[in-house]
Scaffold this motif. Sequence first.
Motif, PDB file in Angstrom:
ATOM      1  N   GLN A   1      47.629  49.961  -3.855  1.00 42.80           N
ATOM      2  CA  GLN A   1      49.057  50.260  -3.870  1.00 42.80           C
ATOM      3  C   GLN A   1      49.352  51.755  -3.818  1.00 42.80           C
ATOM      4  O   GLN A   1      50.497  52.164  -3.723  1.00 42.80           O
ATOM      5  CB  GLN A   1      49.698  49.660  -5.126  1.00 42.80           C
ATOM      6  N   HIS A   2      48.314  52.589  -3.902  1.00 42.82           N
ATOM      7  CA  HIS A   2      48.478  54.046  -3.880  1.00 42.82           C
ATOM      8  C   HIS A   2      49.534  54.476  -4.903  1.00 42.82           C
ATOM      9  O   HIS A   2      50.621  54.944  -4.567  1.00 42.82           O
ATOM     10  CB  HIS A   2      48.839  54.514  -2.471  1.00 42.82           C
ATOM     11  N   HIS A   3      49.140  54.290  -6.151  1.00 38.83           N
ATOM     12  CA  HIS A   3      50.039  54.512  -7.271  1.00 38.83           C
ATOM     13  C   HIS A   3      50.563  55.942  -7.353  1.00 38.83           C
ATOM     14  O   HIS A   3      51.696  56.175  -7.776  1.00 38.83           O
ATOM     15  CB  HIS A   3      49.322  54.164  -8.583  1.00 38.83           C
ATOM     16  N   PHE A   4      49.731  56.916  -6.972  1.00 38.91           N
ATOM     17  CA  PHE A   4      50.127  58.310  -7.138  1.00 38.91           C
ATOM     18  C   PHE A   4      49.912  59.073  -5.838  1.00 38.91           C
ATOM     19  O   PHE A   4      49.100  58.680  -4.992  1.00 38.91           O
ATOM     20  CB  PHE A   4      49.327  58.953  -8.275  1.00 38.91           C
ATOM     21  N   PRO A   5      50.640  60.198  -5.659  1.00 42.15           N
ATOM     22  CA  PRO A   5      50.516  60.984  -4.420  1.00 42.15           C
ATOM     23  C   PRO A   5      49.079  61.428  -4.178  1.00 42.15           C
ATOM     24  O   PRO A   5      48.356  61.777  -5.106  1.00 42.15           O
ATOM     25  CB  PRO A   5      51.419  62.200  -4.700  1.00 42.15           C
ATOM     26  N   GLY A   6      48.682  61.381  -2.911  1.00 41.74           N
ATOM     27  CA  GLY A   6      47.357  61.861  -2.545  1.00 41.74           C
ATOM     28  C   GLY A   6      46.247  60.847  -2.715  1.00 41.74           C
ATOM     29  O   GLY A   6      45.087  61.152  -2.440  1.00 41.74           O
ATOM     30  N   SER A   7      46.563  59.642  -3.169  1.00 39.49           N
ATOM     31  CA  SER A   7      45.516  58.638  -3.375  1.00 39.49           C
ATOM     32  C   SER A   7      45.001  58.154  -2.022  1.00 39.49           C
ATOM     33  O   SER A   7      45.733  58.098  -1.034  1.00 39.49           O
ATOM     34  CB  SER A   7      46.043  57.466  -4.198  1.00 39.49           C
ATOM     35  N   ILE A   8      43.727  57.795  -1.978  1.00 43.35           N
ATOM     36  CA  ILE A   8      43.082  57.351  -0.747  1.00 43.35           C
ATOM     37  C   ILE A   8      42.198  56.149  -1.040  1.00 43.35           C
ATOM     38  O   ILE A   8      41.897  55.852  -2.196  1.00 43.35           O
ATOM     39  CB  ILE A   8      42.218  58.471  -0.120  1.00 43.35           C
ATOM     40  N   GLY A   9      41.763  55.482  -0.002  1.00 43.29           N
ATOM     41  CA  GLY A   9      40.772  54.434  -0.151  1.00 43.29           C
ATOM     42  C   GLY A   9      39.391  55.062  -0.219  1.00 43.29           C
ATOM     43  O   GLY A   9      39.052  55.928   0.596  1.00 43.29           O
ATOM     44  N   HIS A  10      38.598  54.666  -1.189  1.00 40.74           N
ATOM     45  CA  HIS A  10      37.260  55.233  -1.363  1.00 40.74           C
ATOM     46  C   HIS A  10      36.312  54.099  -1.697  1.00 40.74           C
ATOM     47  O   HIS A  10      36.276  53.624  -2.829  1.00 40.74           O
ATOM     48  CB  HIS A  10      37.278  56.283  -2.478  1.00 40.74           C
ATOM     49  N   GLY A  11      35.538  53.647  -0.693  1.00 38.28           N
ATOM     50  CA  GLY A  11      34.704  52.474  -0.916  1.00 38.28           C
ATOM     51  C   GLY A  11      35.573  51.282  -1.258  1.00 38.28           C
ATOM     52  O   GLY A  11      36.574  51.016  -0.583  1.00 38.28           O
ATOM     53  N   PRO A  12      35.255  50.554  -2.334  1.00 35.79           N
ATOM     54  CA  PRO A  12      36.071  49.398  -2.715  1.00 35.79           C
ATOM     55  C   PRO A  12      37.309  49.782  -3.521  1.00 35.79           C
ATOM     56  O   PRO A  12      38.081  48.914  -3.921  1.00 35.79           O
ATOM     57  CB  PRO A  12      35.109  48.581  -3.584  1.00 35.79           C
ATOM     58  N   CYS A  13      37.495  51.074  -3.765  1.00 34.10           N
ATOM     59  CA  CYS A  13      38.506  51.527  -4.723  1.00 34.10           C
ATOM     60  C   CYS A  13      39.667  52.268  -4.075  1.00 34.10           C
ATOM     61  O   CYS A  13      39.558  52.800  -2.968  1.00 34.10           O
ATOM     62  CB  CYS A  13      37.876  52.457  -5.765  1.00 34.10           C
ATOM     63  N   GLU A  14      40.759  52.315  -4.816  1.00 33.51           N
ATOM     64  CA  GLU A  14      41.810  53.297  -4.568  1.00 33.51           C
ATOM     65  C   GLU A  14      41.484  54.497  -5.442  1.00 33.51           C
ATOM     66  O   GLU A  14      41.282  54.354  -6.644  1.00 33.51           O
ATOM     67  CB  GLU A  14      43.183  52.742  -4.935  1.00 33.51           C
ATOM     68  N   SER A  15      41.407  55.688  -4.844  1.00 33.49           N
ATOM     69  CA  SER A  15      41.042  56.882  -5.594  1.00 33.49           C
ATOM     70  C   SER A  15      42.165  57.900  -5.529  1.00 33.49           C
ATOM     71  O   SER A  15      42.830  58.049  -4.504  1.00 33.49           O
ATOM     72  CB  SER A  15      39.757  57.509  -5.027  1.00 33.49           C
ATOM     73  N   GLY A  16      42.369  58.602  -6.625  1.00 29.17           N
ATOM     74  CA  GLY A  16      43.401  59.631  -6.679  1.00 29.17           C
ATOM     75  C   GLY A  16      43.187  60.532  -7.869  1.00 29.17           C
ATOM     76  O   GLY A  16      42.128  60.509  -8.510  1.00 29.17           O
ATOM     77  N   LYS A  17      44.204  61.302  -8.176  1.00 30.14           N
ATOM     78  CA  LYS A  17      44.096  62.260  -9.269  1.00 30.14           C
ATOM     79  C   LYS A  17      45.410  62.284 -10.038  1.00 30.14           C
ATOM     80  O   LYS A  17      46.494  62.321  -9.449  1.00 30.14           O
ATOM     81  CB  LYS A  17      43.778  63.650  -8.722  1.00 30.14           C
ATOM     82  N   VAL A  18      45.320  62.237 -11.369  1.00 30.38           N
ATOM     83  CA  VAL A  18      46.480  62.323 -12.248  1.00 30.38           C
ATOM     84  C   VAL A  18      46.242  63.460 -13.238  1.00 30.38           C
ATOM     85  O   VAL A  18      45.337  63.379 -14.076  1.00 30.38           O
ATOM     86  CB  VAL A  18      46.718  61.004 -13.033  1.00 30.38           C
ATOM     87  N   GLY A  19      47.016  64.507 -13.116  1.00 21.70           N
ATOM     88  CA  GLY A  19      46.878  65.623 -14.040  1.00 21.70           C
ATOM     89  C   GLY A  19      45.485  66.206 -14.079  1.00 21.70           C
ATOM     90  O   GLY A  19      44.974  66.548 -15.143  1.00 21.70           O
ATOM     91  N   GLY A  20      44.860  66.312 -12.918  1.00 21.93           N
ATOM     92  CA  GLY A  20      43.521  66.877 -12.863  1.00 21.93           C
ATOM     93  C   GLY A  20      42.414  65.875 -13.142  1.00 21.93           C
ATOM     94  O   GLY A  20      41.233  66.189 -12.979  1.00 21.93           O
ATOM     95  N   LEU A  21      42.782  64.671 -13.561  1.00 25.55           N
ATOM     96  CA  LEU A  21      41.785  63.634 -13.865  1.00 25.55           C
ATOM     97  C   LEU A  21      41.725  62.649 -12.706  1.00 25.55           C
ATOM     98  O   LEU A  21      42.728  62.026 -12.352  1.00 25.55           O
ATOM     99  CB  LEU A  21      42.167  62.908 -15.157  1.00 25.55           C
ATOM    100  N   GLU A  22      40.550  62.526 -12.107  1.00 24.66           N
ATOM    101  CA  GLU A  22      40.383  61.617 -10.977  1.00 24.66           C
ATOM    102  C   GLU A  22      40.233  60.180 -11.461  1.00 24.66           C
ATOM    103  O   GLU A  22      39.674  59.934 -12.526  1.00 24.66           O
ATOM    104  CB  GLU A  22      39.159  62.020 -10.150  1.00 24.66           C
ATOM    105  N   TYR A  23      40.761  59.248 -10.668  1.00 21.90           N
ATOM    106  CA  TYR A  23      40.641  57.838 -11.038  1.00 21.90           C
ATOM    107  C   TYR A  23      40.176  57.016  -9.840  1.00 21.90           C
ATOM    108  O   TYR A  23      40.416  57.363  -8.685  1.00 21.90           O
ATOM    109  CB  TYR A  23      41.973  57.293 -11.566  1.00 21.90           C
ATOM    110  N   ASP A  24      39.481  55.929 -10.127  1.00 20.65           N
ATOM    111  CA  ASP A  24      39.101  54.907  -9.146  1.00 20.65           C
ATOM    112  C   ASP A  24      39.605  53.567  -9.669  1.00 20.65           C
ATOM    113  O   ASP A  24      39.370  53.224 -10.831  1.00 20.65           O
ATOM    114  CB  ASP A  24      37.579  54.845  -8.963  1.00 20.65           C
ATOM    115  N   LEU A  25      40.274  52.828  -8.805  1.00 22.10           N
ATOM    116  CA  LEU A  25      40.860  51.552  -9.204  1.00 22.10           C
ATOM    117  C   LEU A  25      40.414  50.488  -8.215  1.00 22.10           C
ATOM    118  O   LEU A  25      40.691  50.594  -7.018  1.00 22.10           O
ATOM    119  CB  LEU A  25      42.388  51.679  -9.210  1.00 22.10           C
ATOM    120  N   ALA A  26      39.709  49.480  -8.708  1.00 19.79           N
ATOM    121  CA  ALA A  26      39.177  48.439  -7.822  1.00 19.79           C
ATOM    122  C   ALA A  26      39.686  47.072  -8.247  1.00 19.79           C
ATOM    123  O   ALA A  26      39.513  46.658  -9.397  1.00 19.79           O
ATOM    124  CB  ALA A  26      37.648  48.456  -7.843  1.00 19.79           C
TER     125      ALA A  26
END
Length: 681
Positions: A155-180
């Motif tokens: 769903q690309h929850h936050f700006p700049g998020s991308i698809g990374h392998g099986p995950c949605e990847s992005g950054k929130v306040g300098g903290l990177e996240y992966d969501l699968a």
Amino acid sequence: MDFLSENVYIDAGFQHLCESVFVRLCQIVGTSVQVAIRRETRDIKEMVDRRVADNDDAIDVQSGSRREGFRLEGSDVDYMYWLNNHRVIFDMSQSEYYYTENKTLILSDSSESPPGFTLLELLTPTTYRKVQSACVPMNDRLYISSSLFRQQTQQHHFPGSIGHGPCESGKVGGLEYDLACCFACDFWPLSASSWINRCHSWPDREVVNEIVRNGCHFVPIGHPLGLHEHEEWRISFSLAEHKLVHSMNHCQFLTYGLLKIFLKEVIDKQSEETNKLLCSYHMKTVIFWVIQQNAVPLWCPQNLLAGFWVCFKHLLKWVYEGVCPNFFIPENNLFLSKVHGSAQRKLFLELHGLYEKGLACLLQSASFKYYIIYILYNPRLSINANEDRMISECDHDKELFTEMSCNTSYYPQNLDRCIKYLHTIELMIGEPLTQYQVLTLQRSTATILQSTAFTLHNMYTNTGLNKQMYIADRMSCLMLKLTAKFGLISDMMYIAMFYCKTFRFREALYITEMIKVKLAQSGLMYRKHVDPERYTEAVGGQSWSTKMRQAVAHDIILNNYACYIKELTLEKQFSIQNNWEITCIPLFVLLHFVEFLCYRHNDTTLAQTALEELQVLVHNDQGLYILDVLRDISWEILGICQQMTGNLQAALYSYQQSITQYPLNKIQNATHMRIQDLHIT
């Protein structure tokens, strides 16, 4: 070539160096107590969520390095979530364990897939649109395409998020996240049965049984060399890996941490051509194999670097051979699609160059270079590897209260859900829990009671049923006062908000004054900001409950399914529309906001003072009282107050500032609507 034949020579000097590196790793990775806090507080959070979950809910769990207990700089936050009413089975006989009226069954078909991968056939109808949209016909059957499923669920929850392998990847306040988003399976795969038979010495039988009992998951990514790359799914043993990491002793865990640091600070710095070939999962895999094969006879602080060196030599051997066997399915070569050809040869030469330097290769690590040099030049320096003396009381409490705040937020959507949470916690109180889990459960109770109090009150507002309104009001007040007795200083804000909401402005202001007095104390721990000496002087040696009430405060999290402040109704509604369940507000911003709302009814001068204090805070704070990711709601609240006083130009500026901030609270639509309502051309 046999790189595993050489042993590291162990003498007193080597043991001294090992103990020194052990101490340094405890500083970077954490002591066993800190790691236990991180794991156990998260354990209790997920335990509550799973027991409360309904059949049609989505289950989410934290995965990756943070779930394992790491808090390394640059580490990302990984989450997996799956539909509770969908289950994967390995053969049709397993369908008898499910009531298919409320469970969608999916069959794993790995007959044409590489080891560790499979196709997923939809056996029974699903009402979940995103699964339906991901289905493709193959051989007169309906399969769920992993690539289409990724497109549907990311769903690309936050700006700049991308698809990374099986995950949605992005950054929130300098903290990177992966969501699968994945599918759960209650059974252990036959292709991993050899792992069960290998577990003679590690892990112990109880851990093995629990891992097998919890099954596995399927994440939406195919093998790049498979026949059906876009349809295949990878078997994930993420939860099993957590159990394995948690079953390590602390020296083994620190060695795993050292491997991760060595990868990032040394291996990845060798050349651009090879710096993406290895990943932390390879480091995890190598230490799993080394521990299970008893390649290190004794894992202890005095032998830590010997353990690291054995792991490094295993890794070197794997790169030379081009084979990294998956720990659960050894036939799945983790190097197959990346570490081969010229890149493999280049990587091997780089690693062999490090190997030839011996343990001196650690001097290339920024985290260890100067520390090791200092130790080597001061051989008589006394090193105390006693963990109890490595962390101060203040640092211990900071770790505990920070982790608790991250793992005690619940957002029940209605009163029935609130009651289900409370009943679940009531049953858990009688279970064998650690001291950190008991405290986390206590904090969770406060959070749920706060949601319950406002949810209950909102149900009877404007019903005209005076008796029911009076009872609901009284019960809500009692719940909020109870939470303040065993909660944080900041929990008193919920009482102030409730009084403000119910037009008891004098009582609300009395509470805000009490809060301000407590927040003015020199020993205050606000988030991670604290003066250790003054904190220890103020509450050192006292119980955690006392410390929370007297010296600890955090920002305020509001459940968007309840109404706390009617002036934020618009923000709450749009936040929910954007699939966001909470509104997070800096404590000091909310304090001035509530004061403004109360004073404007009876003292315009003091209302203006509260507004000016809020304005100074929002305009000038440098991250002490307002986190960068919370500036959206902070500017929004300032704009609301300015609009209420008729200062429309100032309100417009504040709303415009809110839009430019990081959209953590998902309120941009509300901000745009407020700007339109100003009617300023």
